[in-house]
Design a protein around this motif. Structure first.
Motif, PDB file in Angstrom:
ATOM      1  N   GLN A 287      38.265  49.471  49.583  1.00 19.58           N
ATOM      2  CA  GLN A 287      38.536  48.277  50.368  1.00 19.58           C
ATOM      3  C   GLN A 287      39.030  47.143  49.470  1.00 19.58           C
ATOM      4  O   GLN A 287      38.510  46.948  48.363  1.00 19.58           O
ATOM      5  N   PRO A 288      40.037  46.376  49.916  1.00 21.36           N
ATOM      6  CA  PRO A 288      40.583  45.306  49.073  1.00 21.36           C
ATOM      7  C   PRO A 288      39.526  44.355  48.515  1.00 21.36           C
ATOM      8  O   PRO A 288      39.551  44.018  47.322  1.00 21.36           O
ATOM      9  N   LEU A 289      38.609  43.910  49.348  1.00 24.07           N
ATOM     10  CA  LEU A 289      37.580  43.000  48.849  1.00 24.07           C
ATOM     11  C   LEU A 289      36.702  43.657  47.792  1.00 24.07           C
ATOM     12  O   LEU A 289      36.267  43.005  46.835  1.00 24.07           O
ATOM     13  N   GLU A 290      36.457  44.944  47.946  1.00 21.94           N
ATOM     14  CA  GLU A 290      35.656  45.650  46.953  1.00 21.94           C
ATOM     15  C   GLU A 290      36.395  45.740  45.623  1.00 21.94           C
ATOM     16  O   GLU A 290      35.779  45.648  44.548  1.00 21.94           O
ATOM     17  N   THR A 291      37.727  45.891  45.654  1.00 17.26           N
ATOM     18  CA  THR A 291      38.477  45.903  44.391  1.00 17.26           C
ATOM     19  C   THR A 291      38.354  44.560  43.685  1.00 17.26           C
ATOM     20  O   THR A 291      38.286  44.514  42.455  1.00 17.26           O
ATOM     21  N   CYS A 292      38.312  43.476  44.461  1.00 15.67           N
ATOM     22  CA  CYS A 292      38.139  42.154  43.854  1.00 15.67           C
ATOM     23  C   CYS A 292      36.807  42.066  43.114  1.00 15.67           C
ATOM     24  O   CYS A 292      36.727  41.538  41.998  1.00 15.67           O
ATOM     25  N   ARG A 293      35.765  42.589  43.745  1.00 19.16           N
ATOM     26  CA  ARG A 293      34.434  42.567  43.123  1.00 19.16           C
ATOM     27  C   ARG A 293      34.413  43.409  41.853  1.00 19.16           C
ATOM     28  O   ARG A 293      33.907  42.973  40.804  1.00 19.16           O
ATOM     29  N   LEU A 294      34.969  44.599  41.925  1.00 20.12           N
ATOM     30  CA  LEU A 294      34.954  45.506  40.779  1.00 20.12           C
ATOM     31  C   LEU A 294      35.801  44.958  39.630  1.00 20.12           C
ATOM     32  O   LEU A 294      35.424  45.081  38.456  1.00 20.12           O
ATOM     33  N   ASN A 295      36.944  44.351  39.949  1.00 24.82           N
ATOM     34  CA  ASN A 295      37.791  43.793  38.898  1.00 24.82           C
ATOM     35  C   ASN A 295      37.121  42.610  38.201  1.00 24.82           C
ATOM     36  O   ASN A 295      37.210  42.476  36.970  1.00 24.82           O
ATOM     37  N   LEU A 296      36.440  41.774  38.965  1.00 27.90           N
ATOM     38  CA  LEU A 296      35.728  40.666  38.340  1.00 27.90           C
ATOM     39  C   LEU A 296      34.582  41.183  37.480  1.00 27.90           C
ATOM     40  O   LEU A 296      34.338  40.688  36.372  1.00 27.90           O
ATOM     41  N   GLN A 297      33.915  42.214  37.948  1.00 29.10           N
ATOM     42  CA  GLN A 297      32.821  42.828  37.187  1.00 29.10           C
ATOM     43  C   GLN A 297      33.341  43.366  35.856  1.00 29.10           C
ATOM     44  O   GLN A 297      32.695  43.199  34.814  1.00 29.10           O
ATOM     45  N   TRP A 302      33.965  42.403  29.851  1.00 23.06           N
ATOM     46  CA  TRP A 302      34.821  42.164  28.693  1.00 23.06           C
ATOM     47  C   TRP A 302      34.617  40.766  28.099  1.00 23.06           C
ATOM     48  O   TRP A 302      35.247  40.413  27.114  1.00 23.06           O
ATOM     49  N   GLY A 303      33.749  39.975  28.712  1.00 17.66           N
ATOM     50  CA  GLY A 303      33.447  38.653  28.179  1.00 17.66           C
ATOM     51  C   GLY A 303      34.191  37.512  28.814  1.00 17.66           C
ATOM     52  O   GLY A 303      34.200  36.400  28.275  1.00 17.66           O
TER      53      GLY A 303
END
Length: 304
Positions: A287-297, A302-303
């Motif tokens: 889901q698009p919103l889930e990709t946003c969460r995973l990418n921010l994570q 990475w700091g």
């Protein structure tokens, strides 16, 4: 628009931001560290269906900065600049940059001045709190010959001067054709960089769009250090079918593809990059919103 009206709007926008933001957000971005934002095109269907609810979900994930991809009839996602800014502020968010295509219709060559529609675009960007007004496209009619391009790069520089009056900068966002089309002795992108004033026109390099063109982000960043104040951080994989815009590749979760995103970020930390903007346009059934969460994570791991 006269200068007194412009100064009044600018001062009002700045005072409004200071009054509405909690102290922790006024000091949320150290001067020597880039902010992390989300390009709202990543959740375009969600923003179309429920802008306020989508922004609330992004804020809950930890996003504090957004970049728009929808400005129509002087409104952002259906909201006036003042109302959209308030919606963001109520969520502890800001919009420091946005995408609006600057086309031939925005420049009156006879008057050698911008049309009212572009002047309003810049004014509304200032009201909502942007630092960068970014055009994400260059029509073919503006790049047929070196002379065509040079004339339009003069308009880019003029837009930079217009944005300066509002304490903002004008910018350009690449796709892929800038690296595959030739102009003079180099690529179209090199011609864009060489015919724009770095003090007036910033570049927002998209690390994914350029993948597969034969030019990679590292080489461009190293050749033109300091030009890329904003990055669209995007990873890529081979497309199962026809990818974005008909390409062989499509965007994917950060760290899951072939673009050395982490290394690019580390290098750009030394060259003055101020905005790191997450964008994912294809989702591989996530889901698009889930990709946003995973990418921010991933960025946080990475700091960033």
């Amino acid at each position: 628009m006269n200068s007194s009206r412009r100064d009044f709007i600018r001062q009002t926008a700045l005072l409004g931001a200071g009054a509405a933001l909690p102290l922790r957000f006024l000091h949320a971005q150290p001067a020597n560290r880039a902010l992390v934002g989300i390009q709202l095109y990543s959740v375009r269907a969600d923003m179309k269906a429920d802008p306020a609810g989508t922004l609330q979900k992004l804020a809950a994930m930890g996003y504090r900065y957004v970049e728009h991809a929808n400005y129509v009839n002087r409104k952002f996602y259906g909201y006036s600049p003042v109302d959209f800014k308030k919606l963001l502020q109520d969520l502890g968010m800001e919009m420091r940059s946005g995408h609006t295509v600057m086309g031939k219709e925005h420049w009156d060559s006879g008057k050698k001045d911008f049309t009212d529609s572009w002047k309003y675009t810049v004014e509304d960007a200032a009201i909502v709190g942007q630092e960068y007004v970014i055009s994400p496209w260059l029509d073919n009619s503006m790049r047929k010959t070196a002379d065509d391009l040079k004339r339009y790069m003069d308009v880019f520089n003029a837009s930079g001067r217009l944005c300066q009056k509002w304490n903002m900068k004008f910018g350009y966002h690449n796709h892929d054709f800038e690296f595959t089309e030739k102009m003079g002795n180099g690529t179209l992108y090199e011609a864009i960089l060489e015919n724009t004033d770095p003090e007036l026109v910033i570049q927002q390099l998209d690390t994914g769009n350029m993948h597969g063109t034969g030019t990679e982000a590292f080489g461009v960043i190293k050749k033109y250090p300091g030009r890329f104040l904003s990055l669209h951080i995007k990873d890529e994989i081979a497309a199962a079918g026809k990818g974005e815009m008909g390409h062989a590749f499509e965007s994917t979760l950060l760290g899951k593809g072939v673009v050395p995103v982490k290394d690019i970020l580390a290098f750009c930390a030394t060259t003055g990059t101020r905005h790191i903007i997450v964008e994912q346009e294809s989702y591989q059934q996530v889901q698009p919103l889930e990709t946003c969460r995973l990418n921010l994570q991933t960025l946080q791991s990475w700091g960033y």
